[in-house]
Design an enzyme around this catalytic site. Structure first.
Site, short mmCIF file in Angstrom:
data_model
loop_
_atom_site.label_atom_id
_atom_site.label_comp_id
_atom_site.label_asym_id
_atom_site.label_seq_id
_atom_site.Cartn_x
_atom_site.Cartn_y
_atom_site.Cartn_z
N VAL A 11 0.83 -1.22 0.00
CA VAL A 11 0.00 0.00 0.00
C VAL A 11 0.86 1.26 0.00
O VAL A 11 0.62 2.20 -0.77
CB VAL A 11 -0.96 -0.02 1.22
CG1 VAL A 11 -1.59 1.34 1.45
CG2 VAL A 11 -2.05 -1.06 0.99
N CYS A 261 -5.69 -9.15 3.52
CA CYS A 261 -6.78 -8.26 3.96
C CYS A 261 -8.03 -8.99 4.42
O CYS A 261 -8.43 -8.85 5.58
CB CYS A 261 -7.12 -7.29 2.84
SG CYS A 261 -5.79 -6.11 2.56
#
Ligand code: NAD
Length: 445
Positions: A11, A261
């Protein structure tokens, strides 16, 4: 705008690079010296389509820098993004050790009216806690915003540059306005910029991932039932998907969701609810169903070989938790590898990008093939775990010639059952009946 991104993983690196590409002046900070030094040398530590070229271009013109020095990254920054990992603890709650360590380490260097923004997925209430900690450490009011990231690995650049929406959780209109300006290059095509409280933004991220995981677990359980009822999950999916209230996305049956995730965010939201005596029973079931689904392919293979896999040669296509990434965190392939290796099967694997990450864990316990065809040489069965494009249109004649036995366990339903019948394979998939196109013993064809 001068930006610091703390945590240069999937990210952080994508965020920093895309912001630099839109004209911001970005410094990415990480404590991993090896990672930073390799980035400084122009080597990208992860596989993400399009990322390498973008890093190279922006680093070359001096808009994107990498450092391990907190002062160098943070002191001049107007906005500091926090993008460190928030893995699950044993209870399922998010582990914020890295985040708190960053908050303490950046506090002495922050400029007076800096905005600190959480990109990491963090429990509801974390922005408020960061505000308190920074205020204590600096002796002044600190602006902390939440800006959850919705990118998908494998399409991360596209998702960042053309987001479905940007969500920001803020306390003041001024902070919202500054973030809107930062994101304006990515909002040109009328993409929504949604302003809410930090708590709602933090919640939004967990709810989005939990709902997607729910769809996956739901269709997986439906698929398992289809197998027992002689129904075909592909047909059922088509039958429901045309209903505009339902749609088609995220309703592909498979071997369970993985990655960094969904598994952790489902568990973290469940843990958050429990802490507040509010049970999310649906999500508990979603998680349980996923753990079961990850065993489905291993069970099918074990059943087929009547519990005796010793010495069987199993080819495995696909190790990454999904295509177009090298990420193997919580990947279903690892679960299958463990089952096969524990049963003393000989496993030969192929993945276009994730081989090194698997080799780092399994070393010589597994054989590493140079191509999909190389993986199946003399195999007693082929298991397909990740739906890479490379696996979708194999040369079935070559596959048959290479395999010792023409048996496929397809965890992603890549092929048409009737076609596999005419290709002469015994074909197991998810939520569809088994087809046996192999010539019968003693038969002519
Ligand atoms: P990652 O593990 O790839 O990267 C985290 C980075 O933070 C690592 O490079 C690590 O060295 C660095 N780090 C750890 N402690 C540090 C410290 N004290 N100072 C500086 N750097 C430090 O993680 P990721 O996949 O990029 O995920 C980051 C966050 O974003 C998580 O909260 C995750 O849930 C969330 N998220 C991830 C994705 C995804 O697809 N990977 C998508 C959306 C949101």
């Amino acid at each position: 705008m001068k930006i610091a991104v703390v945590g240069t993983g999937y990210v952080g690196l994508v965020t920093g690079t895309c912001l630099a590409d839109s004209g911001s002046d970005v410094t990415c900070l990480d404590i991993d010296e090896k990672k930073i030094s390799s980035l400084k040398d122009g080597n990208i530590p992860i596989y993400e389509p399009g990322l390498e070229e973008l890093v190279e271009r922006n680093a070359r013109v001096g808009r994107l820098r990498f450092t391990t020095d907190t002062n160098e990254a943070v002191a001049a920054a107007e906005i500091v993004f926090l993008a460190v990992g928030t893995p699950p603890t044993t209870s399922g709650a998010a582990d914020l050790t890295a985040l708190w360590s960053v908050v303490s380490s950046i506090a002495p260097y922050l400029a007076e009216d800096v905005i600190v923004v959480t990109k990491s997925t963090v429990p509801v209430g974390t922005a408020a806690k960061i505000e308190n900690k920074l205020s204590e450490a600096t002796g002044r009011v600190c602006h902390v915003a939440s800006n959850p990231e919705f990118l998908k690995e494998g399409a991360a650049i596209e998702d960042f540059q053309r987001p479905d929406r940007v969500v920001v959780g803020v306390r003041t209109p001024e902070v919202a306005e500054k973030l809107r300006r930062l994101y304006s290059p990515f909002l040109r095509t009328e993409r929504p910029f949604l302003v809410m409280s930090p708590e709602s933004a933090e919640m939004t991220k967990y709810v989005a991932n939990s709902l997607l995981a729910t769809k996956i677990s739901f269709i997986n359980e439906v698929a398992n039932l289809c197998e027992r009822m002689e129904a075909n999950v592909d047909d059922v999916r088509r039958g429901i998907g045309h209903d505009s209230r339902i749609g088609f996305s995220f309703l592909f049956p498979g071997v369970g969701y993985g990655g960094s995730c969904f598994p952790k965010d489902v568990q973290a939201l469940t843990a958050m609810a429990s802490e507040r005596s509010s049970e999310l029973t649906i999500l508990q079931a979603v998680h349980g169903a996923n753990l079961t689904q990850k065993q489905v392919l291993g069970n099918k293979i074990t059943d087929y070989f009547e519990g005796n896999l010793e010495g069987r040669r199993i080819a495995l296509w696909g190790l990454a938790f999904k295509p177009r990434t090298d990420d193997i965190r919580d990947a279903p392939s690892l679960e299958l590898l463990d089952v096969l290796l524990a049963a003393r099967a000989k496993v030969r694997v192929f993945d276009p990008e994730a081989m090194q990450n698997v080799q780092d864990i399994y070393g010589s316990a597994v054989e590493y093939a140079s191509s999909p065809l190389d993986a199946v040489t003399n195999a007693d069965a082929l298991a397909i775990v990740t739906e890479w494009g490379d696996f979708r249109r194999p040369d079935f004649k070559a596959l048959k010639a290479a395999m010792a036995s023409h048996v496929i366990f397809d965890g992603r339903n890549l092929f048409d059952s009737a076609e596999m019948h005419s290709n002469g394979f015994l074909y197991h998939s998810i939520g569809r009946s088994v087809v046996d196109g192999r010539p019968k013993e003693g038969g002519s064809g």
